[in-house]
Write an enzyme that holds these catalytic residues in place. Structure first.
Site, short mmCIF file in Angstrom:
data_model
loop_
_atom_site.label_atom_id
_atom_site.label_comp_id
_atom_site.label_asym_id
_atom_site.label_seq_id
_atom_site.Cartn_x
_atom_site.Cartn_y
_atom_site.Cartn_z
N SER A 21 0.83 -1.21 0.00
CA SER A 21 0.00 0.00 0.00
C SER A 21 0.86 1.25 0.00
CB SER A 21 -0.88 0.00 1.27
OG SER A 21 -1.45 1.27 1.48
N TYR A 62 -1.48 0.07 10.54
CA TYR A 62 -1.84 -0.60 9.28
C TYR A 62 -0.69 -0.46 8.28
CZ TYR A 62 -3.50 -1.10 4.56
OH TYR A 62 -3.61 -1.46 3.23
N LYS A 98 2.13 -3.36 6.54
CA LYS A 98 2.46 -3.52 5.12
C LYS A 98 3.98 -3.37 4.93
CE LYS A 98 -1.59 -4.37 3.45
NZ LYS A 98 -1.90 -5.71 2.90
C1 WQD Z 1 -9.11 10.26 0.59
C2 WQD Z 1 -9.29 11.76 0.77
C3 WQD Z 1 -9.56 12.44 3.05
C4 WQD Z 1 -13.43 10.40 3.60
C5 WQD Z 1 -6.81 5.20 2.60
C6 WQD Z 1 -5.93 4.46 3.58
C7 WQD Z 1 -5.87 3.07 3.23
C8 WQD Z 1 -5.59 2.79 1.78
C9 WQD Z 1 -6.20 3.81 0.82
C10 WQD Z 1 -5.37 0.41 1.62
C11 WQD Z 1 -8.52 12.33 1.95
C12 WQD Z 1 -10.84 12.72 2.24
C13 WQD Z 1 -12.23 10.87 3.07
C14 WQD Z 1 -14.47 11.31 3.91
C15 WQD Z 1 -13.08 13.13 3.16
N1 WQD Z 1 -6.17 1.50 1.51
N2 WQD Z 1 -12.08 12.21 2.85
N3 WQD Z 1 -14.26 12.65 3.68
O1 WQD Z 1 -6.86 8.17 3.50
O2 WQD Z 1 -6.00 8.56 1.13
O3 WQD Z 1 -6.09 6.27 2.04
O4 WQD Z 1 -7.25 4.40 1.53
O5 WQD Z 1 -4.19 0.40 1.62
O6 WQD Z 1 -7.15 2.57 3.59
O7 WQD Z 1 -4.61 4.93 3.51
O8 WQD Z 1 -8.21 7.43 1.48
O9 WQD Z 1 -10.58 7.64 0.87
O10 WQD Z 1 -9.92 7.69 3.33
O11 WQD Z 1 -9.37 9.66 1.87
O12 WQD Z 1 -12.93 14.34 2.95
O13 WQD Z 1 -15.58 10.94 4.42
O14 WQD Z 1 -10.67 12.02 1.02
O15 WQD Z 1 -9.29 13.50 3.96
O16 WQD Z 1 -8.06 13.62 1.59
P1 WQD Z 1 -6.75 7.72 2.09
P2 WQD Z 1 -9.59 8.06 1.93
#
Ligand code: WQD
Length: 337
Positions: free
Chosen positions: A124, A148, A152
């Site tokens: 990841s 997490y 990885k």
């Molecule tokens: C994306 C953007 C949030 C939810 C995650 C984890 C991990 C990985 C990929 C496996 C960010 C914003 C999010 C919401 C928002 N998976 N957001 N409102 O954090 O980049 O990565 O997914 O390895 O699980 O690292 O993904 O989709 O949570 O957030 O504004 O309700 O959307 O702040 O900028 P992230 P995300």
């Protein structure tokens, strides 16, 4: 050729099973359904006309895994099975270390005992933590900032050491950026918990009427519109990346780490607007506080995947949003109970 897919009933796993079966591979799935529903396999069969061999087993259960390897001559392992919720990993680190590391150790023992040459590991972009710069290449320093991401990172180290001790074998460590979207059929997608952590599934729940609005976690980042920028990649492109990795790994030995991303960053509001234009449905949102631990910007340099695997993402952000909406429209409650 026969591929063991651990966690093959999950979101990325089930989409990868579709591509493997369509490409003529035989597929064996090991999944204890703790975070997935067997209905996904029915959908895989509906799409491909073939059903993987299925073992409802915990990948940490060595005896159960050895039974699979004694019943099937496995050529390749794709190891998806693992916990993946960042927030939960902070609250329950030992659960994450035990499951994500023990499952990997069991599979490495099986690779040795049953002479399996190739492992594709689901890593990841979280191994990069807060990136020093963007776009992120594979030689960026690895400094995960949550348990997490550390599982990885440690998984990668364990696999590297194993491969150094078995120079005739090969491993590809695939570092996913942000997988989103669903199969074009609309019958296979991400079956998320009631309140998803990730952006796209949360938007899907908003347009399905489960939540009144999206909470945008901060609009005061140093980005073009102030909201977080990420590298969203269509889950089918990601699945195809695994097939390219198998081909590469079968022709090489040793360990390679490879980013799977598009190389393009989109902000939260970019995604909101793309989803609205792809679906024709408004996505109401409110701006709230930043989410602790979030980076402002994180997107990949995917050139190594193109050079080594001959793979690059093809689906654009509209395709991703359209497929996500198509899945949600047809399956507002996911795979149901
Ligand atoms: C994306 C953007 C949030 C939810 C995650 C984890 C991990 C990985 C990929 C496996 C960010 C914003 C999010 C919401 C928002 N998976 N957001 N409102 O954090 O980049 O990565 O997914 O390895 O699980 O690292 O993904 O989709 O949570 O957030 O504004 O309700 O959307 O702040 O900028 P992230 P995300």
């Amino acid at each position: 050729m026969k591929v063991l897919v651990t966690g093959g009933v999950g979101y990325i796993g089930s989409h990868t099973c579709v591509e493997l079966l369509n490409a003529g591979y035989e597929v064996v799935v090991a999944d204890d359904l703790r975070n997935s529903k067997e209905e996904a396999l029915n959908r895989v069969e509906k799409i491909t006309g073939k059903r993987p061999y299925f073992y409802k087993e915990d990948v940490c259960d060595k005896k159960a895994m050895e039974r699979i390897f004694s019943e099937h001559k496995i050529d390749v392992i794709i190891h998806f099975a693992g916990y993946k919720a960042v927030g939960e990993s902070v609250a329950q680190p030992v659960k994450y270390y035990r499951n994500n590391l023990n499952s990997t150790l069991v599979l490495l023992d099986c690779m040795e005992k049953y002479d399996v040459k190739t492992l594709i590991f689901s890593s990841s972009a979280t191994v990069y933590g807060m990136p020093d710069s963007n776009p992120i290449t594979e030689d960026e320093s690895l400094k995960p900032i949550n348990p997490y991401g550390r599982t990885k990172y440690m998984g990668e180290l364990i696999i590297r050491d194993f491969m150094d001790a078995h120079p005739e074998k090969s491993a590809v460590l695939l570092r996913y950026f942000n997988p989103v979207g669903a199969h074009e059929s609309g019958i296979l997608g991400e079956d998320t918990p009631d309140t998803p952590n990730n952006l796209m599934p949360y938007i899907e729940k908003v347009v399905a009427g489960k939540f009144p609005h999206l909470r945008v976690f901060g609009n005061d980042y140093d980005t073009p519109d102030g909201t977080g920028v990420r590298d969203y990649i269509h889950v089918v492109d990601l699945a195809k990346g695994h097939l390219a990795a198998i081909t590469y790994a079968m022709e090489h030995t040793g360990t390679e780490c490879i980013n799977l991303g598009t190389g393009t960053g989109y902000s939260v509001l970019d995604i909101v607007h793309a989803f609205e234009s792809a679906s024709g449905v408004p996505v109401p949102y409110i701006i709230t506080q930043r989410r602790p631990g979030d980076a402002a910007t994180c997107y990949s340099n995917p050139s190594k995947a193109k050079e080594l695997l001959g793979w690059q993402a093809k689906e654009n952000i509209e395709d991703m949003c359209r497929s996500a909406y198509n899945w949600t429209k047809k399956n507002p409650d996911g795979y149901g109970e």
